[in-house]
Design a protein around this motif. Structure first.
Motif, PDB file in Angstrom:
ATOM      1  N   GLY A  52      28.725  47.194 -77.804  1.00 30.86           N
ATOM      2  CA  GLY A  52      27.971  48.137 -76.994  1.00 30.86           C
ATOM      3  C   GLY A  52      26.599  47.571 -76.650  1.00 30.86           C
ATOM      4  N   ARG A  53      25.914  47.074 -77.687  1.00 30.29           N
ATOM      5  CA  ARG A  53      24.549  46.617 -77.482  1.00 30.29           C
ATOM      6  C   ARG A  53      24.482  45.286 -76.739  1.00 30.29           C
ATOM      7  N   GLU A  54      25.406  44.404 -77.085  1.00 33.31           N
ATOM      8  CA  GLU A  54      25.390  43.067 -76.475  1.00 33.31           C
ATOM      9  C   GLU A  54      26.068  43.078 -75.103  1.00 33.31           C
ATOM     10  N   LYS A  55      26.635  44.195 -74.755  1.00 34.05           N
ATOM     11  CA  LYS A  55      27.358  44.346 -73.487  1.00 34.05           C
ATOM     12  C   LYS A  55      28.388  43.230 -73.308  1.00 34.05           C
ATOM     13  N   GLY A  56      29.142  42.981 -74.377  1.00 35.50           N
ATOM     14  CA  GLY A  56      30.140  41.913 -74.279  1.00 35.50           C
ATOM     15  C   GLY A  56      31.492  42.411 -74.706  1.00 35.50           C
ATOM     16  N   ASP A  57      32.470  41.537 -74.630  1.00 33.76           N
ATOM     17  CA  ASP A  57      33.815  41.877 -75.049  1.00 33.76           C
ATOM     18  C   ASP A  57      33.893  41.739 -76.579  1.00 33.76           C
ATOM     19  N   PRO A  58      34.333  42.775 -77.285  1.00 31.81           N
ATOM     20  CA  PRO A  58      34.320  42.703 -78.755  1.00 31.81           C
ATOM     21  C   PRO A  58      35.119  41.519 -79.314  1.00 31.81           C
ATOM     22  N   ARG A  59      36.200  41.164 -78.666  1.00 31.71           N
ATOM     23  CA  ARG A  59      36.979  40.026 -79.184  1.00 31.71           C
ATOM     24  C   ARG A  59      36.189  38.723 -79.059  1.00 31.71           C
ATOM     25  N   ALA A  60      35.481  38.592 -77.955  1.00 29.48           N
ATOM     26  CA  ALA A  60      34.670  37.382 -77.767  1.00 29.48           C
ATOM     27  C   ALA A  60      33.539  37.348 -78.797  1.00 29.48           C
ATOM     28  N   ILE A  61      32.951  38.506 -79.064  1.00 31.38           N
ATOM     29  CA  ILE A  61      31.887  38.575 -80.073  1.00 31.38           C
ATOM     30  C   ILE A  61      32.442  38.225 -81.450  1.00 31.38           C
TER      31      ILE A  61
END
Ligand code: ARG
Length: 576
Positions: A52-61
């Motif tokens: 949510g905070r990083e505005k990224g795809d959770p799998r990529a994170i």
């Protein structure tokens, strides 16, 4: 300080998250045991909260975090589903944790909880039965739950002061004094104090219904008592002393102790100060007919009354004086009242008044619990809520004795009697503490006294099994602390994972004031141990190394069983 247990795993994750250029959310990192073996030992959902905070795809994170995880500690890492990180932890980690736990469990846990030298203080109000009346079921529940809360908080690193805030003051004592003079027989009261006093109290009420003038006589006797009239004082002291002897019998059987016993009467001379203070601050304002009240924030709620129209004090006035006394003498971090749910509104208002007065910086908590529900109709109760506790304990011990006989446990007569005592008391405590206190607590003999399912005898039996293995191996915890774990079979790994979770169950039980979280944990541990015990040879293991590894696991199970049941105030028999 070196991080231990799950905190060490959290620390490893935190480092990886930071190396990946992200910040850990303020809520922290939650690690859970994997629901399905084969999907790792632990599962972490941090990538989803970061997404949510990083505005990224959770799998990529999750992949980024994985790339920075210490490959030694986390020997295998997999990303699953929408972005779960599944972790496999190296064997050596479990081995060190278990060895340290076996060597000194208390020291180990104090490392996990990072306990400081200067401990925070908790003041605790439990049991608080009313003088001259039999102990009610709700007082029994408060005694048992309160004792567990005390032990759990001590283990969690608090200094706990447990107070028995007896109901030993108020107009009812004027009525009782009047009734004793009018109809009482001191010899009978001396012999059988509580039932006699209860009868006199009931008689007063019946007579007062016919002749309301008696109420004034009762009030007058209380006024005399308050003014220090020596005859009334003596009679009151006699009543208190006689009741305490009866209560003490129950505390002895339950092995419950208090750090102090300051009943409501203790605050008699401390109330004028609090009344004056509230008045000066303009918080105690005039209500109807000269009573002093505190209006509540919520206009739908009745105001709190702190002084009656005739100038006398009330239950709430004494509680306010108590809070001030606790604050002045201990400056505690926490003030906790373990009281049944019937007083929920009362405590909410008491705390609101406390805040308005600025009496303390401590956090005030009402740890409430529901009613006891009797499933098997026939219980030694009188008039619904009044319980003849001694009879219940006797019955529990009788039933425990029968259970031990049925099981064919081989013990001498003395050992058997001691076992029945431990099981009988333990079953009652465990029945209360293994249920979620916020709902009603059910009471069912058949479920309490059985060797199957979530019951005290089942856990005791599991501990006794572990004990017997250790005895046969002629080893002990100190020796086993030198052994190394070798986790080959799934049942061994599952058990090692489970052992790590004990500390977390204590932490959550403390934070939520829910001893049942420890009880539930112990039940799961017992089930894991029994799978291990039923499927893998311990003493006859294939190699000496494997035998030692399994003994170390067994020692840890026993240590935790004893400690965990101990936190619930339950003893563990050595043999059964
Ligand atoms: N003696 C009271 C009763 O039986 C309970 C006291 C609860 N504690 C308190 N601080 N008010 O209702």
């Amino acid at each position: 300080m070196k991080k231990r247990n799950l905190s060490a795993l959290r620390e490893g994750l935190r480092e990886a998250i930071e190396k990946a250029g992200m910040d850990v959310p303020s809520g922290g990192i939650h690690i859970e045991k994997s629901k399905t073996p084969g999907f790792g030992h632990f599962a972490v959902n941090i990538a989803m909260s970061l997404a949510g905070r990083e505005k990224g795809d959770p799998r990529a994170i999750a992949e980024k975090i994985k790339a920075h995880l210490d490959p030694v500690l986390f020997e295998k890492v997999e990303i699953a589903g929408p972005g779960f990180i599944n972790l496999w932890v190296e064997q050596k980690f479990y081995s060190t944790e278990c060895a340290d736990l076996a060597a000194d469990l208390e020291k180990y846990l104090s490392g996990v909880f990072e306990i400081q030298k200067k401990k925070p203080i908790m003041l605790l109000d439990t049991s608080h039965p009313n003088i001259a009346k039999p102990m009610g079921v709700h007082h029994l529940l408060s005694t048992i739950i309160g004792d567990a809360v005390k032990k759990i908080y001590k283990r969690f690193g608090y200094q706990v002061v447990n107070d028995n805030y007896l109901g030993d003051w108020g107009t009812q004592f004027g009525k009782l004094i009047y009734a004793i003079r009018q109809w009482g027989d001191m010899k009978l009261i001396g012999k059988n104090p509580i039932p006699e006093l209860l009868n006199l109290y009931v008689k007063f009420h019946n007579e007062a219904e016919k002749d309301p003038g008696l109420e004034d006589f009762g009030r007058a006797e209380f006024k005399k008592l308050e003014k220090g009239d020596s005859e009334n004082r003596k009679l009151w002291e006699f009543i208190v002393a006689k009741s305490m002897v009866e209560f003490q019998k129950i505390y002895d059987r339950l092995h419950v102790e208090f750090d102090m016993i300051n009943g409501e009467s203790f605050y008699e001379n401390k109330m004028p100060a609090i009344l004056e203070y509230g008045r000066k601050k303009g918080i105690f304002i005039d209500g109807e007919q000269g009573a002093w009240i505190v209006p509540m924030e919520n206009p739908d709620e009745p105001p709190a009354i702190v002084r009656k129209s005739d100038g006398s004090t009330l239950y709430a006035t004494r509680d306010l004086a108590r809070i001030k006394y606790w604050e002045d003498n201990w400056h505690p971090e926490l003030m906790v009242n373990v009281v049944d749910v019937a007083q929920e509104l009362y405590f909410k208002q008491l705390f609101e008044v406390t805040d308005k007065l600025g009496l303390t910086k401590a956090k005030n908590v009402h740890v409430k619990f529901g009613r006891m529900q009797f499933e098997d109709g026939k219980m030694s109760t009188r008039k619904g809520n009044i319980i003849l506790l001694e009879e219940v304990l006797d019955e529990s011990e009788d039933r425990a004795m029968k259970l031990a006989e049925e099981k064919g446990i081989e013990l001498s007569a003395d050992e058997r009697k001691e076992l029945a005592r431990i099981m009988g008391v333990g079953a009652i405590k465990y029945n209360v503490l293994s249920q979620n206190r916020t709902t009603n607590i059910t009471f069912n003999w058949d479920k309490m006294l059985t060797f199957e399912g979530n019951s005290a005898p089942y856990l005791m039996y599991t501990a006794a099994r572990a004990h017997s293995v250790i005895r046969k191996a002629e080893t002990d915890a100190k020796e086993a602390a030198k052994y190394t774990l070798e986790l080959k079979e799934p049942a061994e790994t599952q058990l090692a994972i489970e052992l790590l979770l004990y500390a977390d169950s204590i932490r959550r039980a403390a934070q939520e004031f829910k001893p049942n979280l420890i009880a539930n944990y112990l039940y799961e541990l017992a089930q894991e141990f029994n799978v291990f015990y039923n499927n893998l040879p311990i003493l006859q293991a294939d190699s000496e190394e494997l035998k030692k590894s399994r003994l170390l696991l067994t020692v840890c199970v026993l240590k935790i069983m004893e400690d965990g049941l101990g936190l619930l105030g339950i003893e563990v028999p050595e043999k059964m």
